[in-house]
Structure formats: structure tokens, C-alpha cells
Design a protein around this motif. Structure first.
Motif, PDB file in Angstrom:
ATOM      1  N   TYR B 295      49.455  27.096   4.820  1.00  0.00           N
ATOM      2  CA  TYR B 295      49.700  26.701   3.329  1.00  0.00           C
ATOM      3  C   TYR B 295      49.757  27.965   2.774  1.00  0.00           C
ATOM      4  O   TYR B 295      50.446  28.242   1.807  1.00  0.00           O
ATOM      5  CB  TYR B 295      48.823  25.681   2.861  1.00  0.00           C
ATOM      6  CG  TYR B 295      49.376  25.135   1.696  1.00  0.00           C
ATOM      7  CD1 TYR B 295      50.090  23.914   1.866  1.00  0.00           C
ATOM      8  CD2 TYR B 295      49.145  25.380   0.436  1.00  0.00           C
ATOM      9  CE1 TYR B 295      50.668  23.118   0.545  1.00  0.00           C
ATOM     10  CE2 TYR B 295      49.718  24.773  -0.799  1.00  0.00           C
ATOM     11  CZ  TYR B 295      50.571  23.686  -0.710  1.00  0.00           C
ATOM     12  OH  TYR B 295      50.923  23.133  -1.704  1.00  0.00           O
ATOM     13  N   GLN B 296      48.509  28.827   3.147  1.00  0.00           N
ATOM     14  CA  GLN B 296      48.474  30.122   2.326  1.00  0.00           C
ATOM     15  C   GLN B 296      49.842  30.847   2.628  1.00  0.00           C
ATOM     16  O   GLN B 296      50.337  31.561   1.719  1.00  0.00           O
ATOM     17  CB  GLN B 296      47.123  30.684   2.764  1.00  0.00           C
ATOM     18  CG  GLN B 296      46.747  32.021   2.100  1.00  0.00           C
ATOM     19  CD  GLN B 296      46.242  31.725   0.815  1.00  0.00           C
ATOM     20  OE1 GLN B 296      45.616  30.858   0.442  1.00  0.00           O
ATOM     21  NE2 GLN B 296      46.686  32.535  -0.132  1.00  0.00           N
ATOM     22  N   ASN B 297      50.136  30.922   3.880  1.00  0.00           N
ATOM     23  CA  ASN B 297      51.228  31.882   4.247  1.00  0.00           C
ATOM     24  C   ASN B 297      52.342  31.396   3.609  1.00  0.00           C
ATOM     25  O   ASN B 297      53.345  32.126   3.192  1.00  0.00           O
ATOM     26  CB  ASN B 297      51.646  31.824   5.933  1.00  0.00           C
ATOM     27  CG  ASN B 297      50.538  32.531   6.408  1.00  0.00           C
ATOM     28  OD1 ASN B 297      49.796  33.406   5.699  1.00  0.00           O
ATOM     29  ND2 ASN B 297      50.248  32.399   7.763  1.00  0.00           N
ATOM     30  N   HIS B 298      52.800  30.128   3.362  1.00  0.00           N
ATOM     31  CA  HIS B 298      54.205  29.653   2.968  1.00  0.00           C
ATOM     32  C   HIS B 298      54.097  29.452   1.465  1.00  0.00           C
ATOM     33  O   HIS B 298      55.143  30.038   0.724  1.00  0.00           O
ATOM     34  CB  HIS B 298      54.262  28.060   3.411  1.00  0.00           C
ATOM     35  CG  HIS B 298      54.874  27.953   4.630  1.00  0.00           C
ATOM     36  ND1 HIS B 298      54.366  28.085   5.730  1.00  0.00           N
ATOM     37  CD2 HIS B 298      56.144  27.822   4.826  1.00  0.00           C
ATOM     38  CE1 HIS B 298      55.038  27.978   6.817  1.00  0.00           C
ATOM     39  NE2 HIS B 298      56.365  27.566   6.287  1.00  0.00           N
ATOM     40  N   TYR B 299      52.903  29.337   0.659  1.00  0.00           N
ATOM     41  CA  TYR B 299      52.985  29.001  -0.615  1.00  0.00           C
ATOM     42  C   TYR B 299      51.981  30.130  -1.627  1.00  0.00           C
ATOM     43  O   TYR B 299      52.101  29.746  -2.837  1.00  0.00           O
ATOM     44  CB  TYR B 299      52.777  27.557  -1.027  1.00  0.00           C
ATOM     45  CG  TYR B 299      53.725  26.716  -0.341  1.00  0.00           C
ATOM     46  CD1 TYR B 299      54.960  26.564  -0.962  1.00  0.00           C
ATOM     47  CD2 TYR B 299      53.294  25.807   0.571  1.00  0.00           C
ATOM     48  CE1 TYR B 299      55.967  25.470  -0.340  1.00  0.00           C
ATOM     49  CE2 TYR B 299      54.345  24.973   1.322  1.00  0.00           C
ATOM     50  CZ  TYR B 299      55.666  25.087   0.748  1.00  0.00           C
ATOM     51  OH  TYR B 299      56.343  24.202   1.332  1.00  0.00           O
ATOM     52  N   ARG B 300      51.363  30.882  -0.768  1.00  0.00           N
ATOM     53  CA  ARG B 300      50.396  31.682  -1.623  1.00  0.00           C
ATOM     54  C   ARG B 300      49.360  31.038  -2.405  1.00  0.00           C
ATOM     55  O   ARG B 300      48.998  31.525  -3.398  1.00  0.00           O
ATOM     56  CB  ARG B 300      51.080  32.716  -2.317  1.00  0.00           C
ATOM     57  CG  ARG B 300      52.245  33.564  -1.659  1.00  0.00           C
ATOM     58  CD  ARG B 300      51.764  34.789  -1.221  1.00  0.00           C
ATOM     59  NE  ARG B 300      52.689  35.341  -0.181  1.00  0.00           N
ATOM     60  CZ  ARG B 300      52.431  35.419   1.243  1.00  0.00           C
ATOM     61  NH1 ARG B 300      51.272  34.919   1.657  1.00  0.00           N
ATOM     62  NH2 ARG B 300      53.264  35.829   2.133  1.00  0.00           N
ATOM     63  N   LYS B 301      48.939  29.793  -2.040  1.00  0.00           N
ATOM     64  CA  LYS B 301      48.062  28.897  -2.741  1.00  0.00           C
ATOM     65  C   LYS B 301      47.201  28.463  -1.562  1.00  0.00           C
ATOM     66  O   LYS B 301      47.417  28.237  -0.509  1.00  0.00           O
ATOM     67  CB  LYS B 301      49.055  27.994  -3.535  1.00  0.00           C
ATOM     68  CG  LYS B 301      48.951  28.246  -5.138  1.00  0.00           C
ATOM     69  CD  LYS B 301      49.529  27.002  -5.714  1.00  0.00           C
ATOM     70  CE  LYS B 301      51.032  26.868  -6.005  1.00  0.00           C
ATOM     71  NZ  LYS B 301      51.215  25.569  -6.786  1.00  0.00           N
ATOM     72  N   GLU B 302      46.124  27.855  -2.377  1.00  0.00           N
ATOM     73  CA  GLU B 302      45.073  27.452  -1.379  1.00  0.00           C
ATOM     74  C   GLU B 302      45.685  25.721  -1.025  1.00  0.00           C
ATOM     75  O   GLU B 302      45.893  25.262  -1.986  1.00  0.00           O
ATOM     76  CB  GLU B 302      43.866  27.191  -2.031  1.00  0.00           C
ATOM     77  CG  GLU B 302      42.682  27.803  -1.108  1.00  0.00           C
ATOM     78  CD  GLU B 302      41.412  27.825  -2.033  1.00  0.00           C
ATOM     79  OE1 GLU B 302      40.457  26.822  -1.956  1.00  0.00           O
ATOM     80  OE2 GLU B 302      40.990  28.890  -2.867  1.00  0.00           O
ATOM     81  N   GLY B 303      45.444  25.392   0.385  1.00  0.00           N
ATOM     82  CA  GLY B 303      46.022  24.159   0.415  1.00  0.00           C
ATOM     83  C   GLY B 303      44.994  22.987   0.019  1.00  0.00           C
ATOM     84  O   GLY B 303      43.543  23.678   0.136  1.00  0.00           O
ATOM     85  N   ASP B 304      44.959  22.045  -0.363  1.00  0.00           N
ATOM     86  CA  ASP B 304      44.450  20.957  -0.707  1.00  0.00           C
ATOM     87  C   ASP B 304      44.218  19.625  -0.119  1.00  0.00           C
ATOM     88  O   ASP B 304      44.919  19.656   0.798  1.00  0.00           O
ATOM     89  CB  ASP B 304      44.111  20.797  -2.477  1.00  0.00           C
ATOM     90  CG  ASP B 304      45.608  20.487  -2.709  1.00  0.00           C
ATOM     91  OD1 ASP B 304      46.573  20.071  -2.021  1.00  0.00           O
ATOM     92  OD2 ASP B 304      45.832  20.354  -4.059  1.00  0.00           O
ATOM     93  N   HIS B 305      43.380  18.888  -0.715  1.00  0.00           N
ATOM     94  CA  HIS B 305      43.419  17.527   0.132  1.00  0.00           C
ATOM     95  C   HIS B 305      44.646  16.802  -0.033  1.00  0.00           C
ATOM     96  O   HIS B 305      45.007  16.125   0.960  1.00  0.00           O
ATOM     97  CB  HIS B 305      42.257  16.730  -0.702  1.00  0.00           C
ATOM     98  CG  HIS B 305      40.861  17.118  -0.821  1.00  0.00           C
ATOM     99  ND1 HIS B 305      40.120  17.375   0.227  1.00  0.00           N
ATOM    100  CD2 HIS B 305      40.298  17.983  -1.781  1.00  0.00           C
ATOM    101  CE1 HIS B 305      39.210  17.877  -0.049  1.00  0.00           C
ATOM    102  NE2 HIS B 305      39.091  18.034  -1.299  1.00  0.00           N
ATOM    103  N   PHE B 306      45.084  17.037  -0.939  1.00  0.00           N
ATOM    104  CA  PHE B 306      46.501  16.031  -1.155  1.00  0.00           C
ATOM    105  C   PHE B 306      47.558  16.530  -0.485  1.00  0.00           C
ATOM    106  O   PHE B 306      48.249  15.555   0.297  1.00  0.00           O
ATOM    107  CB  PHE B 306      47.072  16.018  -2.613  1.00  0.00           C
ATOM    108  CG  PHE B 306      45.838  16.096  -3.878  1.00  0.00           C
ATOM    109  CD1 PHE B 306      45.115  14.819  -3.667  1.00  0.00           C
ATOM    110  CD2 PHE B 306      45.511  16.935  -4.824  1.00  0.00           C
ATOM    111  CE1 PHE B 306      43.878  14.616  -4.456  1.00  0.00           C
ATOM    112  CE2 PHE B 306      44.696  16.727  -5.577  1.00  0.00           C
ATOM    113  CZ  PHE B 306      43.800  15.430  -5.324  1.00  0.00           C
ATOM    114  N   GLY B 307      47.632  17.866  -0.212  1.00  0.00           N
ATOM    115  CA  GLY B 307      48.581  18.334   0.814  1.00  0.00           C
ATOM    116  C   GLY B 307      48.164  18.003   2.233  1.00  0.00           C
ATOM    117  O   GLY B 307      49.028  17.474   3.208  1.00  0.00           O
ATOM    118  N   GLY B 308      46.818  17.695   2.461  1.00  0.00           N
ATOM    119  CA  GLY B 308      46.372  17.462   3.684  1.00  0.00           C
ATOM    120  C   GLY B 308      46.873  15.749   4.003  1.00  0.00           C
ATOM    121  O   GLY B 308      46.869  15.785   5.174  1.00  0.00           O
TER     122      GLY B 308
END
Lengths: 294, 377
Positions: B295-308
Motif C-alpha cells: 500500500y505504501q508503494n502504491h499510494y504513498r499512504k499508510e494502509g489501514d483496517h478498511f483497506g485490509g
């Protein structure tokens, strides 16, 4: 003793939220007094104050004080533009038209803020720390003192402006009878513009000093605006002490209601008071019916 | 006329070419990408797309690529139902991921049940899979599990009298119901049961009331910004009792909003936010680290639960398709047989009687210390 201390905290809490409502209510009152318009977009200037400060602070990386000054300037500019584009072009403004236009303006500003910034809530740093101060067992934050101080300054400034300066008196003249005012050579339009300028600046100031407490987001103006409106109605739309007392009464009743009855009724209390006042004493709690004087 | 003939030919040619390359497997997705639930839908859409791309890069499933068809429900049940019908009738998908919210999911359930298309919802509401519906599964953890996690910790600390403060919206009232329903089981007595409005900016009144009682801990159920205001107010009043928040605020945003006042607050949370703190023996660690890094690589943001939740849904479908083939029937039957799938939300064990698949171990209890998360043992 326990109960007395609780009661004191309710009163102190209510007083501090009330001061916020009062400051926002003053913005409503100023425009109303100069133009007879109730500007429902007033809450959005409160939002703009907070969001712009944050923008200058975090994105443009200015210091706290330049950020605040810039935020007030930009918000004031928005107020002026709003007046020029939406209010002034009206040929025959009826109160209903004006109400709808200001509501439309507020929705537009909120939407733009959401697009320009985002939908998140943001924290704004407190002006002078967040260590609570003890008042005989009840506590408040240093930021509350800022709010009290600025509210007092705002009332004093208003009083002085409306009663002791030419422009202020001219604005009052416009509100009593704009036709007569223009006959004696007052530029009514300029006064209306001036009142928008003043109230959007005041709204922005309110937004900035409450943001460290309430945090800020694109839609923070809705509820704060409504509560400020209530305060102004209770105070009879006076641009002085009446609105301030209105705000404080509202804040204290809310706090007592939430603490002693149930927090579910908190907002209901505010709006029931608003309706009661509009039914029973439309001229406000503290004002003698003014119609006779005009 | 000749043009029509030509296009028909072209069409046949293209279809034939497509058939040679093995047709892609179509998976539908319903996410609230815009609207009030965008904080759920956006990371879910991003994650689902990311995972599907990764799978395709790795050669797809048994040589067939996946194709993700995403529709935005805007958090509106009517739009969700329309989009679901479109996915089933026009796009001919074999399975559906989402919707993001409980309301949308409940609205879509009759549609997928009738069409017999498996759906893996990313919403948390318990009623989605309770009672069990044949074609409906879900990946988000139930509120009940978070409540159990908090109560279990209170019991361990021998705390039995608590105050609860819940937000007056659907998230808060669901939490409130669960807090009340489970209290007796853990020997917990709720002394104060109060609420606050989602837009309230001062909760000192409620907290003063709490302070005046014998409550030993405060549990607050809400999503930002309310809980941050409560944390600040609690600090202002000098409230000494430990403060528990719900998983609704288990993100860095809460720490940012509450500032110093966040110190010492405890939150039941999925493992994503503490992925790097987990011991190597943790079964979910591999999935978690992969998700966070991707997620970090793709979107430069922290992945969260919802993405999970979306990550889990896509991976569960992938597993089911690998074993049971790309038909709605096969996918459903294999999903139900999923055992020990270590995903982002927890370790999933679906069965004919349980389509939610998680236990309270899906949550860990974290404490906020010096502006960061610490695992509570």
C-alpha cells in the motif's frame, strides 16, 4: 459538596462554550443591525477562519501569528466577494430572497472548502499550552481565557465603533431607515459592504480562537453557526451585551441539561429556547420592544 | 452496409482472440468511494485494485487474469442495489466484494441471494451474517469482538464498575447495545450510560457526571473527532480513571487530534497499525507486512483496517477460485470451507454456521504511549 463542585463545573463549562456562541452571534448581529439581513453564511466564516489558519500554518508553513492574520484577511476578502457577487446585484431584495441566497452561499462555501481541503477533522495548536487551570475545583483551559478576552474586546470594539465613530453611526442610521440615510448623504451600499467586512472578520476571529478547542473541519460552521444564531436571537440581535448574555445563557443551559438531565437533549434545549423566544419575545430577552422608537 | 459487415468481422476476430488468451474472471466490487462513508470506500477500492493488479502480474489464477469491476455506491442503499443488479445482469460477475457500509450490505443481500452470487461484505454490522445467509460472507470484525476485548482486559484488572459514553449515530448505538448486552457475562456493571452528538465540541458536562460516580473506567464509542474531544476534556477535568476507546479511532489521526491527551488511552484494534510490533510467531504477520508495504508503494499512504477488509475479501476469493473454479457455486462452497486463513482482519475460519469467521483474537489491545502504539500484553 460533591454536587456543588459538579454544578460549578457545569457552570464553568457552560460559560466557556457560551462565550464561543456569543462571539459567533455577534457576527450575525452586526450584519443584521446594518442591513436587516440575517446572514446564514456566518457560520462558514467561522469555518474559514479555522481552516485557513491551518492551511497557512501547515501548507504554507508560516508562523502562528502571520497565519492568523492572513486567515482573517482572506476570510474577510471572502465576505466582501460574497457581498459583491451575491447580495449587491439584487434589484429588489426581499427578506426571503436574502435568506435563501445566504443559505445557498453557505452551502457553496462549505462545498468548496471540502474540495480544496478535505473531509477530515484537523487539530489546531492551542495559543498558550493546554495545561488546565483550576478554579475552585472546576477546570478550564488557557484557550478559554483567550476566548473570554477576545469576546470582551469584540464587544467593547463594537460598542465604540457603533456609537462613537462616524462610520458606525452611519451604519446604524442605515439599519433604521436606509432611504432616509441615503437622503442625508450616507453611501448605503458602502455601509452594507462594510458590515459584511466586519462580520466576516469577526466570524474568522471566532473560528480561529475556538479551533484549538473544537478542532476544525469543512463542516464545523453548520452547528456553530446555528448556535451563534440562537445566541443572537436570545439577545435580540443586539451587537453588544445582549447577544453575549444570550450566548452564555445558551451555553450554561446546554451544559446543565447535558449534565443533569441527559446529553441527548443538549441540542434540543438550544432549539427549544430559540423557538420559545421567537414565539414569546421576538425582540429578544433584554431588549425593550423597539418598534415604538422607530 | 459494408461497414456493418466489417465491424461484425472485427467483432468476431476480437472475440476469438480474447478466447485464445483465456477470458478474464470478472469480480464485482461495490464501494462507497465518495459520500459520507468515503473514508471506508476509498482505501477499500485502492486496496482491491492493488491486490488484483498484483495477482495479474503474477500470472493470474490458473492462467486466467482477474478483472475487477468497481461501482461507487456513495453510501446510498438505492445506488448500491442498482449497482449490484448491474454487476450481476450486465457484467456477469462471478462474485461481489463489498459493499463498504452495513446499510448498503443489508440492502444488497436480497439481490445476491436471489441471483445466487457469492458476496464478501467489507462492513462490520453483525446482522450481515447473523443469521447466516447462504451467499453472504464478511471480512470486517464484529463490534462484539471489540467489546469482548475491552471487557476481558477490565476483568483482568479487576475493574467492575464502568461508565460508557457513546456517540448518537449508528456506530455508537450498535456499540452501546453490545456494551450493555455483554456486561453481565464479564461481571461488569455500567454505572453511567450517556451519549454525545457526533458534532458536539464540548463533553465536559458528561465527563463531570462520570467523575461524580464510583466508575473505575470510562469506555467511549465513536469515530473521529468526538473521541478526541473527549480525551482532551478528560485531561482538562483531570479524570483519573483509565480511558478505553473503540476500534473506530484506531488510526494515527486520533493521536494527531487528541495530542497529549491521547497518552495512556487503550483501544482494541486490528493488527494493521501495529504490524511491525508483532512477534515473528504471529500468524498474520506475513500478510500484514505484505499489505502495509504494498500500500505504501502504491499510494504513498499508510494502509489501514478498511483497506485490509478489501485485501481479505480479494484473497479469500482468490483462494476459493483456486480450489473450486470460477463459478458462483464453486466459489461459495469453497469460501465456506476456508480454514485458518491469516489475513489482515484476523484468522478466518468460515463454516456453514459462521460466515463472519473471526474470534476476539482478531483484535489486539493497544495503548498510546509517547504518541505511538504499544501492544498491551
Amino acid at each position: 459538596m460533591e454536587f456543588a463542585q459538579q454544578l460549578l463545573q457545569y457552570l464553568v463549562s457552560g460559560f466557556s462554550t457560551g462565550a464561543i456562541y456569543a462571539l459567533i452571534g455577534l457576527g450575525f448581529a452586526i450584519i443584521y443591525n446594518a442591513t436587516g439581513i440575517i446572514n446564514f453564511a456566518q457560520g462558514e466564516f467561522v469555518m474559514l477562519g479555522g481552516m485557513l489558519t491551518l492551511f497557512f500554518l501547515n501548507v504554507a508553513r508560516f508562523g502562528m501569528i502571520p497565519s492568523i492574520i492572513l486567515a482573517i484577511l482572506v476570510a474577510t476578502l471572502c465576505g466582501v466577494v460574497f457581498n459583491r457577487l451575491a447580495i449587491k446585484p439584487l434589484k429588489k431584495p426581499s427578506p426571503l430572497n436574502l435568506v435563501i441566497i445566504t443559505i445557498g452561499g453557505s452551502i457553496l462555501m462549505r462545498g468548496l472548502a471540502m474540495l480544496i481541503w478535505d473531509k477530515d477533522t484537523h487539530a489546531v495548536p492551542a495559543f498558550s499550552g493546554s495545561e488546565p487551570l483550576d478554579l475552585a475545583g472546576a477546570t478550564i483551559l488557557p484557550q478559554h481565557l483567550w476566548i473570554f478576552g477576545i469576546t470582551i474586546l469584540a464587544i467593547a470594539g463594537n460598542k465604540f465603533f457603533f456609537y462613537y465613530t462616524i462610520s458606525g453611526r452611519a451604519m446604524r442610521a442605515c439599519s433604521y431607515n436606509s432611504r432616509a440615510a441615503s437622503l442625508v448623504g450616507i453611501a448605503v451600499e458602502r455601509m452594507v459592504l462594510f458590515s459584511f467586512l466586519l462580520s466576516s472578520a469577526l466570524g474568522a476571529v471566532a473560528g480561529i480562537i475556538v479551533a484549538p478547542l473544537t478542532m476544525t473541519s469543512y463542516d464545523v460552521g453548520v452547528m456553530l453557526g446555528l448556535k451563534g444564531f440562537c445566541a443572537a436571537i436570545i439577545g435580540g440581535m443586539s451587537s453588544g451585551i445582549g447577544t453575549v448574555l444570550g450566548g452564555i445563557i445558551l451555553g450554561i443551559l446546554e451544559a446543565l441539561g447535558a449534565g443533569l438531565i441527559s446529553s441527548g437533549y443538549k441540542d434540543a434545549i438550544a432549539f427549544i429556547i430559540l423557538l420559545l423566544i421567537l414565539f414569546v419575545r421576538p425582540q429578544g430577552l433584554f431588549r425593550k420592544a423597539e418598534t415604538e422608537r422607530v | 452496409m459494408s461497414r456493418t459487415v466489417f465491424s461484425v468481422f472485427l467483432g468476431i476476430l476480437l472475440t476469438a482472440a480474447g478466447a485464445f488468451a483465456a477470458e478474464p474472471i470478472k469480480i464485482g466490487a461495490l464501494f462507497a468511494v465518495t459520500g459520507p462513508a468515503a473514508f471506508l470506500g476509498e482505501p477499500e477500492r485502492n486496496t482491491a485494485q492493488m491486490v488484483v493488479d498484483e495477482i495479474n502480474k503474477g500470472g493470474g489464477i490458473k492462467g486466467r487474469k482477474l478483472e475487477l469491476v468497481v461501482y461507487d455506491t456513495q453510501g446510498d442503499s438505492t445506488k448500491a442495489v442498482q449497482a449490484a443488479t448491474r454487476l450481476i445482469k450486465e457484467d456477469n460477475v462471478v462474485a461481489i466484494i463489498g459493499p463498504s457500509t452495513t446499510g448498503d450490505s443489508m440492502a444488497v443481500i436480497p439481490v445476491v441471494e436471489k441471483a445466487k452470487i457469492p458476496m464478501v461484505s467489507c462492513a462490520a454490522g453483525m446482522k450481515i451474517t447473523d443469521p447466516v445467509k447462504k451467499w453472504v460472507f464478511k471480512t470486517a470484525q464484529n463490534d462484539t469482538l471489540a467489546v469482548e476485548k475491552i471487557y476481558e482486559h477490565l476483568k483482568k484488572r479487576k475493574v467492575s464498575r464502568v461508565a460508557i459514553l457513546t456517540v448518537s449515530d449508528s456506530f455508537g448505538s450498535s456499540g452501546r447495545e453490545q456494551l450493555k448486552a455483554q456486561a453481565a457475562k464479564f461481571g461488569i456493571q455500567i454505572l453511567v450510560d450517556d451519549t454525545y452528538g457526533p458534532k458536539d465540541t464540548d463533553m465536559t458536562s458528561q465527563l463531570t457526571k462520570v467523575r461524580g460516580t464510583q466508575a473505575e473506567a470510562l469506555i467511549c464509542w465513536g469515530t473521529n473527532p468526538g473521541p478526541a474531544v473527549i480525551a482532551r476534556n478528560a485531561k482538562q477535568l483531570g479524570l483519573k480513571m483509565p480511558l478505553y476507546m473503540s476500534h473506530g479511532v484506531s488510526s494515527k489521526k486520533f493521536i494527531e487530534l487528541a495530542g497529549d491527551a491521547a497518552e495512556g488511552i487503550m483501544i482494541p484494534s486490528g493488527r494493521v497499525i501495529v504490524a511491525d510490533l508483532l512477534p515473528k510467531s504471529d500468524k498474520q504477520k506475513k500478510s500484514l507486512m505484505a499489505f502495509v508495504k504494498d500500500y505504501q508503494n502504491h499510494y504513498r499512504k499508510e494502509g489501514d483496517h478498511f483497506g485490509g477488509h478489501a485485501w481479505d475479501a480479494v484473497m479469500l476469493l482468490k483462494g476459493a477460485i483456486e480450489k473450486g473454479g470460477a463459478t458462483p457455486d464453486g466459489i461459495r462452497n469453497q469460501l465456506e470451507k476456508t480454514r485458518n486463513f491469516a489475513g489482515i482482519g484476523g484468522i478466518f475460519n468460515y463454516s456453514p454456521a459462521d460466515h463472519a469467521g473471526l474470534t476476539k483474537d482478531a483484535f489486539v489491545l493497544v495503548e498510546i504511549k509517547k504518541g505511538d502504539w504499544v501492544l498491551v500484553k
